[in-house]
Structure formats: structure tokens, C-alpha cells
Motif scaffolding. Structure first.
Motif, PDB file in Angstrom:
ATOM      1  N   PHE A   1       0.818  -1.208   0.000  1.00 53.08           N
ATOM      2  CA  PHE A   1       0.000   0.000   0.000  1.00 53.08           C
ATOM      3  C   PHE A   1       0.858   1.267   0.000  1.00 53.08           C
ATOM      4  CE2 PHE A   1      -3.270  -2.938   1.464  1.00 53.08           C
ATOM      5  CZ  PHE A   1      -4.437  -2.412   0.932  1.00 53.08           C
ATOM      6  N   ALA A   2       2.153   1.129   0.302  1.00 51.88           N
ATOM      7  CA  ALA A   2       3.013   2.306   0.426  1.00 51.88           C
ATOM      8  C   ALA A   2       3.208   2.986  -0.928  1.00 51.88           C
ATOM      9  CB  ALA A   2       4.356   1.909   1.020  1.00 51.88           C
ATOM     10  N   GLU A   3       3.221   4.333  -0.904  1.00 54.26           N
ATOM     11  CA  GLU A   3       3.336   5.128  -2.130  1.00 54.26           C
ATOM     12  C   GLU A   3       4.320   6.272  -1.924  1.00 54.26           C
ATOM     13  OE1 GLU A   3      -0.404   6.458  -3.851  1.00 54.26           O
ATOM     14  OE2 GLU A   3      -1.491   5.244  -2.379  1.00 54.26           O
ATOM     15  N   SER A   4       4.778   6.823  -3.043  1.00 48.55           N
ATOM     16  CA  SER A   4       5.605   8.028  -2.993  1.00 48.55           C
ATOM     17  C   SER A   4       4.771   9.197  -2.487  1.00 48.55           C
ATOM     18  CB  SER A   4       6.150   8.345  -4.386  1.00 48.55           C
ATOM     19  OG  SER A   4       6.650   9.673  -4.435  1.00 48.55           O
ATOM     20  N   ALA A   5       5.350   9.977  -1.578  1.00 55.96           N
ATOM     21  CA  ALA A   5       4.651  11.155  -1.060  1.00 55.96           C
ATOM     22  C   ALA A   5       4.537  12.237  -2.124  1.00 55.96           C
ATOM     23  CB  ALA A   5       5.390  11.705   0.158  1.00 55.96           C
ATOM     24  N   GLU A   6       5.515  12.296  -3.029  1.00 52.55           N
ATOM     25  CA  GLU A   6       5.536  13.365  -4.033  1.00 52.55           C
ATOM     26  C   GLU A   6       4.840  12.976  -5.335  1.00 52.55           C
ATOM     27  OE1 GLU A   6       8.452  13.978  -0.992  1.00 52.55           O
ATOM     28  OE2 GLU A   6       8.255  12.269  -2.359  1.00 52.55           O
ATOM     29  N   GLU A   7       4.924  11.712  -5.720  1.00 51.49           N
ATOM     30  CA  GLU A   7       4.459  11.323  -7.055  1.00 51.49           C
ATOM     31  C   GLU A   7       3.498  10.147  -7.046  1.00 51.49           C
ATOM     32  OE1 GLU A   7       8.095  10.526  -9.065  1.00 51.49           O
ATOM     33  OE2 GLU A   7       8.721  12.632  -9.147  1.00 51.49           O
ATOM     34  N   GLY A   8       3.073   9.691  -5.883  1.00 52.78           N
ATOM     35  CA  GLY A   8       2.210   8.520  -5.797  1.00 52.78           C
ATOM     36  C   GLY A   8       0.809   8.776  -6.330  1.00 52.78           C
ATOM     37  N   ASN A   9       0.111   7.695  -6.571  1.00 50.00           N
ATOM     38  CA  ASN A   9      -1.250   7.756  -7.093  1.00 50.00           C
ATOM     39  C   ASN A   9      -2.166   8.566  -6.175  1.00 50.00           C
ATOM     40  OD1 ASN A   9      -3.525   7.099  -8.676  1.00 50.00           O
ATOM     41  ND2 ASN A   9      -3.934   5.258  -7.471  1.00 50.00           N
ATOM     42  N   THR A  10      -2.030   8.355  -4.863  1.00 51.99           N
ATOM     43  CA  THR A  10      -2.887   9.068  -3.911  1.00 51.99           C
ATOM     44  C   THR A  10      -2.581  10.554  -3.881  1.00 51.99           C
ATOM     45  OG1 THR A  10      -3.264   7.117  -2.535  1.00 51.99           O
ATOM     46  CG2 THR A  10      -3.490   9.266  -1.461  1.00 51.99           C
ATOM     47  N   THR A  11      -1.302  10.913  -3.930  1.00 47.73           N
ATOM     48  CA  THR A  11      -0.950  12.336  -3.965  1.00 47.73           C
ATOM     49  C   THR A  11      -1.486  12.996  -5.217  1.00 47.73           C
ATOM     50  OG1 THR A  11       0.994  12.076  -2.543  1.00 47.73           O
ATOM     51  CG2 THR A  11       0.986  13.964  -4.049  1.00 47.73           C
ATOM     52  N   ARG A  12      -1.387  12.328  -6.361  1.00 52.91           N
ATOM     53  CA  ARG A  12      -1.940  12.896  -7.600  1.00 52.91           C
ATOM     54  C   ARG A  12      -3.454  13.080  -7.485  1.00 52.91           C
ATOM     55  NH1 ARG A  12       1.740   9.227 -10.011  1.00 52.91           N
ATOM     56  NH2 ARG A  12       0.026   7.791 -10.491  1.00 52.91           N
ATOM     57  N   PHE A  13      -4.112  12.106  -6.866  1.00 54.30           N
ATOM     58  CA  PHE A  13      -5.559  12.207  -6.643  1.00 54.30           C
ATOM     59  C   PHE A  13      -5.877  13.428  -5.783  1.00 54.30           C
ATOM     60  CE2 PHE A  13      -8.990  11.146  -3.577  1.00 54.30           C
ATOM     61  CZ  PHE A  13     -10.061  11.108  -4.454  1.00 54.30           C
ATOM     62  N   CYS A  14      -5.108  13.629  -4.708  1.00 52.19           N
ATOM     63  CA  CYS A  14      -5.344  14.762  -3.803  1.00 52.19           C
ATOM     64  C   CYS A  14      -5.002  16.089  -4.462  1.00 52.19           C
ATOM     65  CB  CYS A  14      -4.545  14.576  -2.516  1.00 52.19           C
ATOM     66  SG  CYS A  14      -5.120  13.204  -1.492  1.00 52.19           S
ATOM     67  N   GLN A  15      -4.010  16.094  -5.342  1.00 55.62           N
ATOM     68  CA  GLN A  15      -3.687  17.317  -6.069  1.00 55.62           C
ATOM     69  C   GLN A  15      -4.859  17.761  -6.932  1.00 55.62           C
ATOM     70  OE1 GLN A  15       0.199  15.698  -7.604  1.00 55.62           O
ATOM     71  NE2 GLN A  15       0.940  17.755  -7.097  1.00 55.62           N
ATOM     72  N   GLU A  16      -5.521  16.821  -7.550  1.00 55.03           N
ATOM     73  CA  GLU A  16      -6.688  17.161  -8.363  1.00 55.03           C
ATOM     74  C   GLU A  16      -7.813  17.726  -7.499  1.00 55.03           C
ATOM     75  OE1 GLU A  16      -6.955  17.216 -11.691  1.00 55.03           O
ATOM     76  OE2 GLU A  16      -4.797  16.800 -11.593  1.00 55.03           O
ATOM     77  N   LEU A  17      -8.016  17.125  -6.324  1.00 61.45           N
ATOM     78  CA  LEU A  17      -9.030  17.658  -5.406  1.00 61.45           C
ATOM     79  C   LEU A  17      -8.688  19.079  -4.986  1.00 61.45           C
ATOM     80  CD1 LEU A  17      -9.644  14.616  -2.998  1.00 61.45           C
ATOM     81  CD2 LEU A  17     -11.111  15.375  -4.884  1.00 61.45           C
ATOM     82  N   ALA A  18      -7.416  19.300  -4.653  1.00 63.77           N
ATOM     83  CA  ALA A  18      -6.990  20.611  -4.167  1.00 63.77           C
ATOM     84  C   ALA A  18      -7.214  21.686  -5.225  1.00 63.77           C
ATOM     85  CB  ALA A  18      -5.510  20.553  -3.763  1.00 63.77           C
ATOM     86  N   LYS A  19      -6.835  21.390  -6.465  1.00 64.00           N
ATOM     87  CA  LYS A  19      -7.013  22.366  -7.554  1.00 64.00           C
ATOM     88  C   LYS A  19      -8.488  22.587  -7.862  1.00 64.00           C
ATOM     89  CE  LYS A  19      -4.194  20.217 -10.381  1.00 64.00           C
ATOM     90  NZ  LYS A  19      -3.411  19.862 -11.584  1.00 64.00           N
ATOM     91  N   LYS A  20      -9.241  21.497  -7.889  1.00 63.64           N
ATOM     92  CA  LYS A  20     -10.656  21.586  -8.245  1.00 63.64           C
ATOM     93  C   LYS A  20     -11.439  22.429  -7.261  1.00 63.64           C
ATOM     94  CE  LYS A  20     -14.669  18.642  -9.284  1.00 63.64           C
ATOM     95  NZ  LYS A  20     -15.154  17.240  -9.413  1.00 63.64           N
ATOM     96  N   TYR A  21     -11.125  22.272  -5.972  1.00 58.52           N
ATOM     97  CA  TYR A  21     -11.933  22.912  -4.936  1.00 58.52           C
ATOM     98  C   TYR A  21     -11.222  24.070  -4.240  1.00 58.52           C
ATOM     99  CZ  TYR A  21     -14.782  18.695  -5.516  1.00 58.52           C
ATOM    100  OH  TYR A  21     -15.553  17.682  -6.030  1.00 58.52           O
ATOM    101  N   ASN A  22     -10.022  24.456  -4.715  1.00 62.50           N
ATOM    102  CA  ASN A  22      -9.266  25.542  -4.072  1.00 62.50           C
ATOM    103  C   ASN A  22      -9.115  25.265  -2.576  1.00 62.50           C
ATOM    104  OD1 ASN A  22      -7.888  28.026  -3.877  1.00 62.50           O
ATOM    105  ND2 ASN A  22      -9.771  29.113  -3.338  1.00 62.50           N
ATOM    106  N   MET A  23      -8.635  24.072  -2.245  1.00 56.02           N
ATOM    107  CA  MET A  23      -8.633  23.565  -0.878  1.00 56.02           C
ATOM    108  C   MET A  23      -7.271  22.952  -0.538  1.00 56.02           C
ATOM    109  SD  MET A  23     -11.258  20.640   0.599  1.00 56.02           S
ATOM    110  CE  MET A  23     -12.688  21.435  -0.145  1.00 56.02           C
ATOM    111  N   VAL A  24      -6.739  23.294   0.617  1.00 54.07           N
ATOM    112  CA  VAL A  24      -5.541  22.617   1.116  1.00 54.07           C
ATOM    113  C   VAL A  24      -5.946  21.212   1.562  1.00 54.07           C
ATOM    114  CG1 VAL A  24      -3.748  22.596   2.910  1.00 54.07           C
ATOM    115  CG2 VAL A  24      -4.426  24.755   1.821  1.00 54.07           C
TER     116      VAL A  24
END
Length: 383
Positions: free
Chosen positions: A138-161
Motif C-alpha cells: 500500500f506504500a506510495e511516494s509522497a511526491e508522485e504517488g497515485n494518492t498524492t496525484r488524486f489529492c492534487q486534483e481535489l486541491a485544484k478543483k476545490y481551491n482547498m488545502v
């Protein structure tokens, strides 16, 4: 009624106490009453449709003459795992992404500026099993992992940290860490904060998977205030909260995964006490549900081997520097807690109580430097 069926302390009090007594009990237990936050009807409907609890509260600060209010909204998300622990790993991760994505969408409807998820939110809390496989997958890269990319999309979409606690794999040294990734509302990875304290309780020892973090007490300057992440077991260490505060944290998040028999009496106290002692807001987040594993394991308590770690009791809440706190989310249901706070309250309470101004930090530092040495002699006066 079993522990995993008990909905919440607040519900119990409201069911059984007369209104006059209830008001006084709440004042003593929870401090100054936090007002309910009016949430959009579309958000309430969406939460109902997706079957999770939605609560909203606000902390107020006094109007100042020289500073405008600094009102922001935080969102805390607690949830159970979606698929069984023996489901394919990618399926489990994708199911969690889908579930949390639904909840973040509702957070956006409620005007949330900063959202924080629970500890290692994309996976079962499998560290109790002491097995490496398949859990380390389950471990992923903090900078480039699938979950981080998913959260980046959420952050941009909703203007949310977005604060996303994951099991991190650091590729350079091929090591694992318990890490919170902080993603700016711009969608950029602002940085990461690794778990400072590792539990060693009975034969439950997370250093089987990762060791104490090496990121110190990092504070992140966001558009919505200075935040820090004190992961799970670090909440038992007052100096850990203190050091984040000394580095300027205005809000300290405590994403956790903890079960009732182990820690529930401590839960309502620790984050609230940290908010009081450090003149800042604290946000305690815990998962819900009971997670069952294929292979039995023991817990070092003399009891027979079992297939689950216990009941994760949710009860996520936010505490303010004036000693007040919100009611908690349910002990049993997925939930989103939306809290509006005016960060000016931190300095207002600091000016009133002056804990930092009256702290004897130079003396503490000198005595601590002596206490950690092998030739330390306690300062005890005897007859």
C-alpha cells in the motif's frame, strides 16, 4: 449495548438529561458552547445520499480594531474501509479514493478551506498484524504517488488545502514512513511531515514497519493559516504539540487510528489540552469501524489470538485555545465535521492567559539537557 453500537457521548447526554442540567453539563465537559454552523441544503442532501454524517460548528473571536477577522473553515473526514482487507490492493485504494472524493465534494459545498483525512487513510490499519505482506504494498511516494496525484486534483478543483496521511515509500533508500502529505490549494505538494513518535504497547510495535520520523516539527504556511500535522501517537506527548506551536502553528491536525479499549478515555482530553496549553486550534481525527484480517494475531495482553484490532471509535472533534470544543462526530458512522474558526482567537487567548509568555523555557531546556545525560541526578531534597 456493545462499544461499537454506542453512538456518542453527546447523544447519550441529550437523550437522558433535562435541558437545564444538559446545558450545565455541556459547559463543564466541553467549555463555551460552539454555535451550530448553517450548512447548505445541497450539502446536507448529498451527505444523506452518500450515507455519512455531516456536522458544522463555528468558534467566534472578538472583533478587533486593528486586525480584520481571519475566518477559515476546516473539514475533518473520518471513515471506515470500503472493501474487505483481503480484496485486491488497487481495488481497496481506488474504493477509498472514491469514498473520500464524495466527502470532499460535500466539504467544498460547505466552503471548507483545509481538509484533513485520517491516518493512513487509503488502507486497513494492518500494523497490528505484524505481517509485512501484503500491507507494505500500500506504500506510495509522497511526491508522485497515485494518492498524492488524486489529492492534487481535489486541491485544484476545490481551491482547498489537502492533508493526506499515507504509508510512504521513499524510493531513494527504499524505506517506509508514516507520513502526512500537505498539498496546497494551488495543487502543488507543499511538503510532508513524518510521524514523530512510534507506539510500543505490549507487542503492538509499529517500528516493524517504520521508525520515528526525520522531518522534525515542520509547520506549513498556507493561504489559510499556518498548519502542522501531529500524527496519531504523537498526541500522547505534550512536548510534541508544544514544538509545533513554537514553530508558529495556528492549527495542529492529529490524524489517528485508535481503538476504544486502548485509548478512548484519553481521546477527548489530549487534543483539547494541547489547544489550551499552546494557544492554538487542534483537530483530532479518528477512523471508524472494525477491520478483520485473515490471520489471527495477539496483542500482548494475555488474551487469545483474534482477527481484529478492536473498534475504531471515530469521535473526531476540533478544540479551541479558549478551552471549548465541538461535539464529536459519531463513534460508528463515516462523517465530515466542518468547523469555522477565526484565527485571531489564538492571540486573543494568548494575551489573556499568557502561557507562552510565562513559560520558563530557558530553565526547562537547561534541565532537560541535564536529564538526558547518563550521569543525570534528579533534584531531590532528602532529610
Amino acid at each position: 449495548m456493545s462499544a461499537c453500537e454506542f453512538e456518542s457521548l453527546e447523544d447519550c447526554l441529550e437523550t437522558h438529561l433535562p435541558q437545564a442540567e444538559l446545558t450545565e453539563v455541556k459547559r463543564i465537559l466541553f467549555g463555551k458552547e460552539t454555535k451550530k454552523l448553517e450548512l447548505p441544503a445541497c450539502a446536507v442532501e448529498a451527505a444523506s445520499e452518500h450515507d455519512f454524517e455531516l456536522k458544522g460548528y463555528r468558534f467566534e473571536a472578538a472583533q478587533e480594531q486593528l486586525r480584520p477577522p481571519r475566518r477559515i473553515r476546516v473539514g475533518l473526514i473520518q471513515h471506515r474501509i470500503v472493501l474487505p482487507t483481503d480484496a485486491p490492493i488497487l481495488d481497496q485504494i481506488n474504493a477509498m479514493h472514491s469514498r473520500v472524493g464524495e466527502m470532499v465534494e460535500v466539504a467544498a459545498m460547505c466552503g471548507v478551506n483545509i481538509v484533513c483525512f485520517q491516518e493512513t487513510w487509503t488502507m486497513p490499519f494492518a500494523f497490528c498484524t505484524r505481517e509485512k505482506e501484503p500491507w507494505t504494498q500500500f506504500a506510495e511516494s509522497a511526491e508522485e504517488g497515485n494518492t498524492t496525484r488524486f489529492c492534487q486534483e481535489l486541491a485544484k478543483k476545490y481551491n482547498m488545502v489537502v492533508v493526506s496521511p499515507i504509508l510512504e515509500r521513499e524510493e531513494l533508500h527504499d524505506t517506509l514512513w508514516n507520513t502526512a502529505v500537505v498539498i496546497s490549494n494551488s495543487g502543488n505538494v507543499l511538503g510532508k511531515s513524518r510521524k514523530n513518535h512510534i507506539p510500543r504497547i505490549g507487542d503492538f510495535n509499529e517500528s516493524t514497519y517504520y521508525m520515528e520520523g526525520d522531518t522534525g516539527h515542520t509547520v506549513f504556511q498556507t493561504q489559510f493559516g499556518k498548519i502542522a500535522v501531529n500524527i496519531c501517537y504523537g498526541r500522547h506527548h505534550p512536548l510534541n504539540w508544544f514544538m509545533y506551536s513554537m514553530n508558529g502553528a495556528e492549527i495542529i491536525f492529529n490524524p489517528s487510528a485508535t481503538v476504544g479499549a486502548l485509548s478512548e478515555p484519553m481521546w477527548p482530553i489530549e487534543a483539547r489540552n494541547a489547544a489550551i496549553a499552546n494557544h492554538c486550534f487542534t483537530c483530532a481525527i479518528n477512523r471508524v469501524g472494525t477491520e478483520k484480517f485473515k490471520n489471527e494475531f495477539t496483542s500482548g495482553d494475555g488474551k487469545k489470538a483474534h482477527h481484529d484490532f478492536g473498534h475504531f471509535y471515530g469521535s473526531s472533534y476540533v478544540a479551541a485555545p479558549d478551552g471549548s470544543r465541538t461535539p464529536g462526530l459519531s463513534r460508528t458512522r463515516d462523517g465530515l465535521l466542518v468547523v469555522e474558526m477565526d484565527l485571531n482567537l489564538n492571540r486573543q487567548i494568548s494575551d489573556k492567559w499568557s502561557f507562552k509568555m510565562t513559560g520558563r523555557y530557558a530553565e526547562y531546556a537547561e534541565e532537560l539537557s541535564k536529564a538526558v545525560k547518563q550521569d543525570f541526578k534528579p533534584n531531590i531534597v532528602k532529610e
